[in-house]
Design a protein around this motif. Sequence first.
Motif, PDB file in Angstrom:
ATOM      1  N   GLY A  33     -53.841 -63.685  20.955  1.00  0.00           N
ATOM      2  CA  GLY A  33     -53.445 -64.019  22.410  1.00  0.00           C
ATOM      3  C   GLY A  33     -54.418 -63.570  23.583  1.00  0.00           C
ATOM      4  N   ASP A  62     -49.921 -67.961  20.773  1.00  0.00           N
ATOM      5  CA  ASP A  62     -50.397 -66.779  21.106  1.00  0.00           C
ATOM      6  C   ASP A  62     -49.330 -65.829  22.309  1.00  0.00           C
ATOM      7  OD1 ASP A  62     -52.363 -67.465  19.589  1.00  0.00           O
ATOM      8  OD2 ASP A  62     -53.614 -67.766  21.109  1.00  0.00           O
ATOM      9  N   TYR A  63     -49.688 -64.920  22.660  1.00  0.00           N
ATOM     10  CA  TYR A  63     -48.889 -63.968  23.778  1.00  0.00           C
ATOM     11  C   TYR A  63     -49.944 -63.794  24.796  1.00  0.00           C
ATOM     12  CZ  TYR A  63     -44.951 -62.698  20.597  1.00  0.00           C
ATOM     13  OH  TYR A  63     -43.934 -62.637  19.965  1.00  0.00           O
ATOM     14  N   SER A  65     -50.125 -60.844  26.864  1.00  0.00           N
ATOM     15  CA  SER A  65     -49.492 -59.201  26.699  1.00  0.00           C
ATOM     16  C   SER A  65     -50.376 -58.314  27.725  1.00  0.00           C
ATOM     17  CB  SER A  65     -49.477 -59.008  25.303  1.00  0.00           C
ATOM     18  OG  SER A  65     -49.238 -57.820  24.905  1.00  0.00           O
ATOM     19  N   HIS A  89     -45.486 -67.218  25.472  1.00  0.00           N
ATOM     20  CA  HIS A  89     -44.786 -65.941  25.233  1.00  0.00           C
ATOM     21  C   HIS A  89     -45.518 -64.709  26.105  1.00  0.00           C
ATOM     22  CE1 HIS A  89     -44.083 -67.555  21.015  1.00  0.00           C
ATOM     23  NE2 HIS A  89     -43.222 -68.203  21.866  1.00  0.00           N
ATOM     24  N   GLU A  91     -45.240 -60.835  27.075  1.00  0.00           N
ATOM     25  CA  GLU A  91     -44.761 -59.546  26.837  1.00  0.00           C
ATOM     26  C   GLU A  91     -45.376 -58.273  27.604  1.00  0.00           C
ATOM     27  OE1 GLU A  91     -44.990 -58.599  22.675  1.00  0.00           O
ATOM     28  OE2 GLU A  91     -47.136 -58.314  22.752  1.00  0.00           O
ATOM     29  N   THR A 121     -39.841 -70.315  26.656  1.00  0.00           N
ATOM     30  CA  THR A 121     -40.561 -68.933  26.797  1.00  0.00           C
ATOM     31  C   THR A 121     -39.888 -67.878  26.613  1.00  0.00           C
ATOM     32  OG1 THR A 121     -41.583 -70.198  28.867  1.00  0.00           O
ATOM     33  CG2 THR A 121     -41.741 -67.700  28.722  1.00  0.00           C
TER      34      THR A 121
END
Length: 200
Positions: A33, A62-63, A65, A89, A91, A121
Motif C-alpha cells: 500500500g 492495499d492500504y 496508512s 482501506h 488506517e 471502505t
Amino acid sequence: MTAPNSTNVGGLVGFVENTADAQMIYGNYLPWGLYWDYATGSVTGKLAVGGLFGQYVNPFSDYLSASFATGAVSGGDAVGGLIGIALGHIEQSYATGSVSATGVKSYAARAGGLVGYSSSTLILNSYATGDVTATISGKGSVYAGGLVGQLEAANLPLQQIDTSYASGLVNNGSGGGLIGGASGSLPPSDTVWGVWNNQN
C-alpha cells in the motif's frame, strides 16, 4: 491547489488507483500500500476533492496508512479533509483542516472531515478534527459528517469504521458527528459492516 471547475483534485494526487492483485493469507490482506504520504496546503475543486487525494480507488487490496492532510478543503460535492471519494482501506491516518461542500447543482453536497463519500471502505484508527459544512442551492442531497459525509452500504466486503473519531463542528444538511448519512442496500450476512469503538 486551486482548480474550482475540476474533478479529482487532491493536495498530493488527484486520482489514485492501485491495481495490485487482492491476495489474502489466512484471511488477512497483505501489507502492500501507500504509507507516510502527506499534504499541508489548501485545496479547491468541484467534485472528488481531498486534502491528500481527490479519489482513492482500491477496494480489495492495499492500504493507505500513516498519512495525513492539514489544509482547508473546499469544493462542490464529495469533499473530504483527507480523501474526496474513497473506495479502499485507510488506517492510522488523519485530517485537521476545515471542509466545505457547496453542492453540485441538482445532485448533492457531501462533506466529511476525513472522507467526503465512502463505499466499501475500511477505516481504522483514524480521525478528523476540522469543522465540516455542507450546503446546496436548489434541489439535491446534503450530507455533512465529522468523519465521513456519506457512507454507502454496497454489496462489497469489509465496510467498517473502527476505533476512529471526529471532533470538529458539523454544520447544515443531514449532519452527523461521525457520519452525515448512510444509504444503499445492506451487504450480505457474510460481510462486515459496522461502526464500533468510535468517539465524536
